[in-house]
Design an enzyme around this catalytic site. Structure first.
Site, short mmCIF file in Angstrom:
data_model
loop_
_atom_site.label_atom_id
_atom_site.label_comp_id
_atom_site.label_asym_id
_atom_site.label_seq_id
_atom_site.Cartn_x
_atom_site.Cartn_y
_atom_site.Cartn_z
N CYS A 158 -4.45 5.73 -4.04
CA CYS A 158 -3.23 4.97 -3.76
C CYS A 158 -2.84 4.08 -4.94
O CYS A 158 -2.04 3.15 -4.78
CB CYS A 158 -3.37 4.16 -2.48
N GLY B 86 6.42 8.57 0.28
CA GLY B 86 6.16 7.33 -0.41
C GLY B 86 4.67 7.24 -0.76
O GLY B 86 3.86 8.06 -0.33
#
Length: 234
Positions: free
Chosen positions: A191, A89
């Site tokens: 991110c 993820g």
């Protein structure tokens, strides 16, 4: 339930080689669980924690945006870095020397079957490690990992996290910047989060270098307490 974890420190190791190794351990655990259910057995499943440093590499999670990598293939080569799109993820991140990467490959059925709790426990381990250095690590709502000065214009991330889980078996994990070269983060939108900086433990402490082995021992101490486990050297 097996609450012991086999610890392996891989040193400096290529990202793809380590990913392949993770996948092999992950598959062995999943296959054993399938066999247990098929044959009505109760064979104990193992758990692992891998510590590793990687040569310069950027990895993009399965839901990540390729546009968050700000380098071309030629620019990657010029910086001595590699790139992989992987099955964890999260979005894009950087790994490199001076960073402690931890890959817990756990059968969560040995502990608890709650992925959100698992991620919060990983964050808590790092928060407690940082506290030993006089730093207040915190969570940021909706942004997995550990941060400093959340809610201020100076918010910065010190530990990234991204995991994969199947049949309650985990892989991938966390990356704590200890003596990281932060210049490599300038080549990505870390991110996928704009407007927030990245930092490293040595920068926060105002020193040239922090002892990596000392930090690893603190991680193990708090991991042991939070997850209520014992580590076995392998």
């Amino acid at each position: 339930m097996n609450k012991s974890i086999q610890l392996q420190d891989l040193g400096l190791k290529d990202y793809k080689d380590t990913w392949d190794y993770q996948e092999a351990l992950f598959k062995d655990i999943v296959d054993l669980k399938i066999r247990n259910r098929r044959e009505e057995l109760a064979l104990e499943t193992p758990n692992y924690l891998l510590f590793v440093e990687h040569p310069h590499v950027y990895t993009l999670g399965k839901g990540g945006d390729f546009d968050n990598l700000l380098l071309s293939e030629k620019q990657l080569q010029a910086k001595g870095a590699t790139f992989y799109k992987i099955n964890r993820g999260g979005d894009i991140t950087y790994h490199g020397p001076g960073q402690i990467v931890g890959y817990p490959i756990l059968d969560l059925e040995n502990f608890f079957t709650d992925i959100h709790k698992y991620l919060r426990f990983l964050e808590e381990v790092i928060i407690l490690v940082l506290a030993e250095y006089g730093l207040k690590g915190t969570r940021s709502d909706g942004e997995t990992g550990v941060w400093l000065d959340v809610g201020t214009p100076f918010a910065r991330k010190i530990c990234a996290m991204g995991v994969r889980a199947s049949r309650w078996v985990t892989m991938h994990g966390f990356a704590l910047n200890v003596n990281a070269d932060l210049g490599y983060f300038d080549n990505i939108i870390p991110c996928g989060i704009r407007g927030k900086a990245v930092t490293s433990l040595n920068v926060e402490l105002g020193v040239s270098e922090v002892n990596l082995e000392e930090v690893k021992q603190k991680i193990l101490k708090h991991f042991t307490a939070i997850f209520e486990v014992e580590f076995l050297e392998s």
